[in-house]
Design a protein around this motif. Structure first.
Motif, PDB file in Angstrom:
ATOM      1  N   VAL A  17      40.045  29.953 -46.277  1.00 45.11           N
ATOM      2  CA  VAL A  17      41.233  29.320 -45.697  1.00 45.11           C
ATOM      3  C   VAL A  17      41.131  29.311 -44.187  1.00 45.11           C
ATOM      4  O   VAL A  17      41.463  28.346 -43.512  1.00 45.11           O
ATOM      5  CB  VAL A  17      42.505  30.069 -46.155  1.00 45.11           C
ATOM      6  N   GLY A  18      40.596  30.420 -43.607  1.00 45.97           N
ATOM      7  CA  GLY A  18      40.486  30.503 -42.153  1.00 45.97           C
ATOM      8  C   GLY A  18      39.527  29.491 -41.588  1.00 45.97           C
ATOM      9  O   GLY A  18      39.649  29.061 -40.444  1.00 45.97           O
ATOM     10  N   CYS A  19      38.526  29.070 -42.368  1.00 40.91           N
ATOM     11  CA  CYS A  19      37.551  28.102 -41.883  1.00 40.91           C
ATOM     12  C   CYS A  19      38.011  26.673 -42.093  1.00 40.91           C
ATOM     13  O   CYS A  19      37.401  25.739 -41.591  1.00 40.91           O
ATOM     14  CB  CYS A  19      36.219  28.306 -42.605  1.00 40.91           C
ATOM     15  N   ASN A  20      39.081  26.514 -42.844  1.00 37.49           N
ATOM     16  CA  ASN A  20      39.573  25.167 -43.146  1.00 37.49           C
ATOM     17  C   ASN A  20      40.799  24.883 -42.306  1.00 37.49           C
ATOM     18  O   ASN A  20      41.884  25.354 -42.609  1.00 37.49           O
ATOM     19  CB  ASN A  20      39.909  25.051 -44.639  1.00 37.49           C
ATOM     20  N   GLY A  21      40.616  24.151 -41.217  1.00 35.09           N
ATOM     21  CA  GLY A  21      41.728  23.895 -40.301  1.00 35.09           C
ATOM     22  C   GLY A  21      42.889  23.218 -40.972  1.00 35.09           C
ATOM     23  O   GLY A  21      44.036  23.413 -40.615  1.00 35.09           O
ATOM     24  N   GLU A  22      42.635  22.409 -41.985  1.00 33.73           N
ATOM     25  CA  GLU A  22      43.713  21.674 -42.635  1.00 33.73           C
ATOM     26  C   GLU A  22      44.633  22.616 -43.376  1.00 33.73           C
ATOM     27  O   GLU A  22      45.821  22.358 -43.504  1.00 33.73           O
ATOM     28  CB  GLU A  22      43.128  20.624 -43.580  1.00 33.73           C
ATOM     29  N   LEU A  23      44.099  23.733 -43.876  1.00 31.33           N
ATOM     30  CA  LEU A  23      44.925  24.657 -44.628  1.00 31.33           C
ATOM     31  C   LEU A  23      45.650  25.629 -43.721  1.00 31.33           C
ATOM     32  O   LEU A  23      46.783  25.991 -43.958  1.00 31.33           O
ATOM     33  CB  LEU A  23      44.054  25.440 -45.628  1.00 31.33           C
ATOM     34  N   VAL A  24      44.963  26.097 -42.651  1.00 30.31           N
ATOM     35  CA  VAL A  24      45.551  27.101 -41.783  1.00 30.31           C
ATOM     36  C   VAL A  24      46.405  26.492 -40.682  1.00 30.31           C
ATOM     37  O   VAL A  24      47.568  26.793 -40.534  1.00 30.31           O
ATOM     38  CB  VAL A  24      44.451  27.985 -41.160  1.00 30.31           C
ATOM     39  N   GLY A  25      45.829  25.625 -39.875  1.00 33.60           N
ATOM     40  CA  GLY A  25      46.534  25.131 -38.705  1.00 33.60           C
ATOM     41  C   GLY A  25      46.953  23.681 -38.796  1.00 33.60           C
ATOM     42  O   GLY A  25      47.400  23.110 -37.819  1.00 33.60           O
ATOM     43  N   GLY A  26      46.803  23.052 -39.955  1.00 32.02           N
ATOM     44  CA  GLY A  26      47.195  21.660 -40.085  1.00 32.02           C
ATOM     45  C   GLY A  26      46.150  20.699 -39.586  1.00 32.02           C
ATOM     46  O   GLY A  26      46.364  19.500 -39.560  1.00 32.02           O
ATOM     47  N   GLY A  27      44.992  21.209 -39.148  1.00 27.79           N
ATOM     48  CA  GLY A  27      43.937  20.324 -38.679  1.00 27.79           C
ATOM     49  C   GLY A  27      44.150  19.892 -37.241  1.00 27.79           C
ATOM     50  O   GLY A  27      45.059  20.338 -36.556  1.00 27.79           O
ATOM     51  N   ALA A  28      43.273  19.018 -36.766  1.00 26.62           N
ATOM     52  CA  ALA A  28      43.335  18.566 -35.378  1.00 26.62           C
ATOM     53  C   ALA A  28      43.028  17.085 -35.305  1.00 26.62           C
ATOM     54  O   ALA A  28      42.376  16.523 -36.182  1.00 26.62           O
ATOM     55  CB  ALA A  28      42.353  19.357 -34.523  1.00 26.62           C
ATOM     56  N   ARG A  29      43.521  16.467 -34.256  1.00 24.89           N
ATOM     57  CA  ARG A  29      43.229  15.068 -33.972  1.00 24.89           C
ATOM     58  C   ARG A  29      42.711  14.961 -32.542  1.00 24.89           C
ATOM     59  O   ARG A  29      43.081  15.752 -31.672  1.00 24.89           O
ATOM     60  CB  ARG A  29      44.470  14.192 -34.163  1.00 24.89           C
ATOM     61  N   ASP A  30      41.851  13.989 -32.304  1.00 23.11           N
ATOM     62  CA  ASP A  30      41.254  13.807 -30.985  1.00 23.11           C
ATOM     63  C   ASP A  30      42.092  12.822 -30.169  1.00 23.11           C
ATOM     64  O   ASP A  30      42.404  11.723 -30.636  1.00 23.11           O
ATOM     65  CB  ASP A  30      39.829  13.270 -31.127  1.00 23.11           C
ATOM     66  N   VAL A  31      42.474  13.216 -28.979  1.00 23.13           N
ATOM     67  CA  VAL A  31      43.209  12.332 -28.072  1.00 23.13           C
ATOM     68  C   VAL A  31      42.422  12.213 -26.771  1.00 23.13           C
ATOM     69  O   VAL A  31      42.085  13.218 -26.139  1.00 23.13           O
ATOM     70  CB  VAL A  31      44.627  12.850 -27.793  1.00 23.13           C
ATOM     71  N   ASN A  32      42.137  10.991 -26.397  1.00 23.22           N
ATOM     72  CA  ASN A  32      41.342  10.690 -25.206  1.00 23.22           C
ATOM     73  C   ASN A  32      42.232   9.980 -24.185  1.00 23.22           C
ATOM     74  O   ASN A  32      42.917   9.012 -24.524  1.00 23.22           O
ATOM     75  CB  ASN A  32      40.162   9.788 -25.607  1.00 23.22           C
ATOM     76  N   ALA A  33      42.246  10.462 -22.959  1.00 28.04           N
ATOM     77  CA  ALA A  33      43.024   9.820 -21.893  1.00 28.04           C
ATOM     78  C   ALA A  33      42.084   9.065 -20.968  1.00 28.04           C
ATOM     79  O   ALA A  33      41.080   9.611 -20.516  1.00 28.04           O
ATOM     80  CB  ALA A  33      43.809  10.857 -21.101  1.00 28.04           C
ATOM     81  N   VAL A  34      42.396   7.803 -20.714  1.00 30.55           N
ATOM     82  CA  VAL A  34      41.611   6.969 -19.810  1.00 30.55           C
ATOM     83  C   VAL A  34      42.544   6.348 -18.780  1.00 30.55           C
ATOM     84  O   VAL A  34      43.759   6.305 -18.974  1.00 30.55           O
ATOM     85  CB  VAL A  34      40.843   5.866 -20.575  1.00 30.55           C
ATOM     86  N   ALA A  35      41.969   5.854 -17.689  1.00 37.37           N
ATOM     87  CA  ALA A  35      42.788   5.269 -16.623  1.00 37.37           C
ATOM     88  C   ALA A  35      42.214   3.934 -16.180  1.00 37.37           C
ATOM     89  O   ALA A  35      41.000   3.714 -16.218  1.00 37.37           O
ATOM     90  CB  ALA A  35      42.875   6.214 -15.426  1.00 37.37           C
ATOM     91  N   THR A  36      43.108   3.048 -15.767  1.00 39.69           N
ATOM     92  CA  THR A  36      42.717   1.786 -15.156  1.00 39.69           C
ATOM     93  C   THR A  36      43.544   1.596 -13.893  1.00 39.69           C
ATOM     94  O   THR A  36      44.677   2.097 -13.791  1.00 39.69           O
ATOM     95  CB  THR A  36      42.920   0.601 -16.122  1.00 39.69           C
ATOM     96  N   GLY A  37      42.989   0.875 -12.930  1.00 37.55           N
ATOM     97  CA  GLY A  37      43.678   0.695 -11.658  1.00 37.55           C
ATOM     98  C   GLY A  37      44.812  -0.304 -11.709  1.00 37.55           C
ATOM     99  O   GLY A  37      45.755  -0.223 -10.923  1.00 37.55           O
ATOM    100  N   ASP A  38      44.747  -1.245 -12.648  1.00 37.72           N
ATOM    101  CA  ASP A  38      45.789  -2.267 -12.727  1.00 37.72           C
ATOM    102  C   ASP A  38      45.711  -2.964 -14.073  1.00 37.72           C
ATOM    103  O   ASP A  38      45.021  -3.961 -14.231  1.00 37.72           O
ATOM    104  CB  ASP A  38      45.644  -3.284 -11.593  1.00 37.72           C
ATOM    105  N   GLY A  39      46.417  -2.428 -15.052  1.00 35.32           N
ATOM    106  CA  GLY A  39      46.436  -3.026 -16.380  1.00 35.32           C
ATOM    107  C   GLY A  39      47.448  -4.130 -16.521  1.00 35.32           C
ATOM    108  O   GLY A  39      47.569  -4.743 -17.578  1.00 35.32           O
ATOM    109  N   THR A  40      48.196  -4.399 -15.463  1.00 33.59           N
ATOM    110  CA  THR A  40      49.215  -5.454 -15.489  1.00 33.59           C
ATOM    111  C   THR A  40      49.023  -6.367 -14.298  1.00 33.59           C
ATOM    112  O   THR A  40      49.966  -6.705 -13.582  1.00 33.59           O
ATOM    113  CB  THR A  40      50.631  -4.857 -15.464  1.00 33.59           C
ATOM    114  N   ALA A  41      47.802  -6.756 -14.053  1.00 29.59           N
ATOM    115  CA  ALA A  41      47.473  -7.535 -12.857  1.00 29.59           C
ATOM    116  C   ALA A  41      48.182  -8.872 -12.810  1.00 29.59           C
ATOM    117  O   ALA A  41      48.387  -9.454 -11.748  1.00 29.59           O
ATOM    118  CB  ALA A  41      45.967  -7.758 -12.782  1.00 29.59           C
ATOM    119  N   SER A  42      48.614  -9.387 -13.968  1.00 23.75           N
ATOM    120  CA  SER A  42      49.259 -10.694 -13.996  1.00 23.75           C
ATOM    121  C   SER A  42      50.736 -10.624 -13.654  1.00 23.75           C
ATOM    122  O   SER A  42      51.397 -11.633 -13.484  1.00 23.75           O
ATOM    123  CB  SER A  42      49.110 -11.319 -15.393  1.00 23.75           C
ATOM    124  N   SER A  43      51.272  -9.385 -13.545  1.00 26.23           N
ATOM    125  CA  SER A  43      52.692  -9.245 -13.245  1.00 26.23           C
ATOM    126  C   SER A  43      52.957  -9.504 -11.779  1.00 26.23           C
ATOM    127  O   SER A  43      52.062  -9.476 -10.943  1.00 26.23           O
ATOM    128  CB  SER A  43      53.178  -7.836 -13.618  1.00 26.23           C
TER     129      SER A  43
END
Length: 208
Positions: A17-43
């Protein structure tokens, strides 16, 4: 012997159980943060004039950012918020440099986080500096070179807003849209400082 065998089986079961994240801690998901200088250039940003900024006829700020080129460098902490708790996407503040025209997207931070739904993202900017190459005119004068966002030392500018990062079982990407064309025009042409409020009001966060 039967007692020892039962105890051994129980121990192995617990280890499993301790080795199975889904059973002990609910598992994990990967979140990646990225940046852009102007994603609304047409505004077409609507900016309040900076102190001493010349006004065009009709009382609007005399500001142009057509063909804006250069870079924006920043250091920030990125967090996901769920209820009263938050999780950071990096152990230390991360730094990145992006083009002001929004033609690139750069990695900022990435983390395996508990498999939950996160409805709010928070980015605390510790420093923001633009290096304008061309395309920025304030009060009829062209402004190039270094422009800083006014962030007091030891403090930060916090941008926090609702985001859609998908379901609890889905990996996700958080986009930090600096929308440089919306706040560079608020720079004081003498001090080359952008008010923190103008920067905060321009930055957008959203899930991809």
């Amino acid at each position: 012997m039967r007692t020892i065998a039962s105890a051994s089986a129980l121990l192995l079961g617990l280890l499993g159980v301790g080795c199975n994240g889904e059973l002990v801690g609910g598992g994990a998901r990967d979140v990646n943060a990225v940046a852009t200088g102007d994603g609304t250039a047409s505004s077409s940003p609507s900016l309040a004039p900076a102190p001493g900024l010349a006004l065009a006829p009709g009382g609007t700020a005399s500001f142009q950012s057509a063909g804006l080129s250069g870079t924006v460098s920043f250091t920030a902490r990125v967090e996901l918020v769920r209820g009263s708790s938050s999780v950071s996407l990096q152990p230390d503040p991360a730094s990145a440099t992006v083009r002001t025209d929004g033609r690139d997207t750069m990695h900022v931070a990435e983390q395996l986080v508990p498999r939950e739904r996160y409805g709010v993202a928070r980015v605390t900017f510790l420093s923001v500096t633009a290096n304008v190459a061309s395309g920025l005119a304030i009060g009829g004068a062209t402004l190039t070179g270094r422009v800083d966002v006014g962030i007091p030392v030891g403090q930060g500018v916090v941008v926090e807003m609702p985001v859609d990062l998908g379901g609890a079982n889905e990996d996700a990407t958080l986009l930090i849209d600096l929308d440089a064309s919306a706040w560079l025009g608020a720079a004081d042409p003498v001090t080359r400082i952008v008010p923190a409020s103008a920067f905060r009001g321009a930055v957008k966060l959203r899930g991809l």
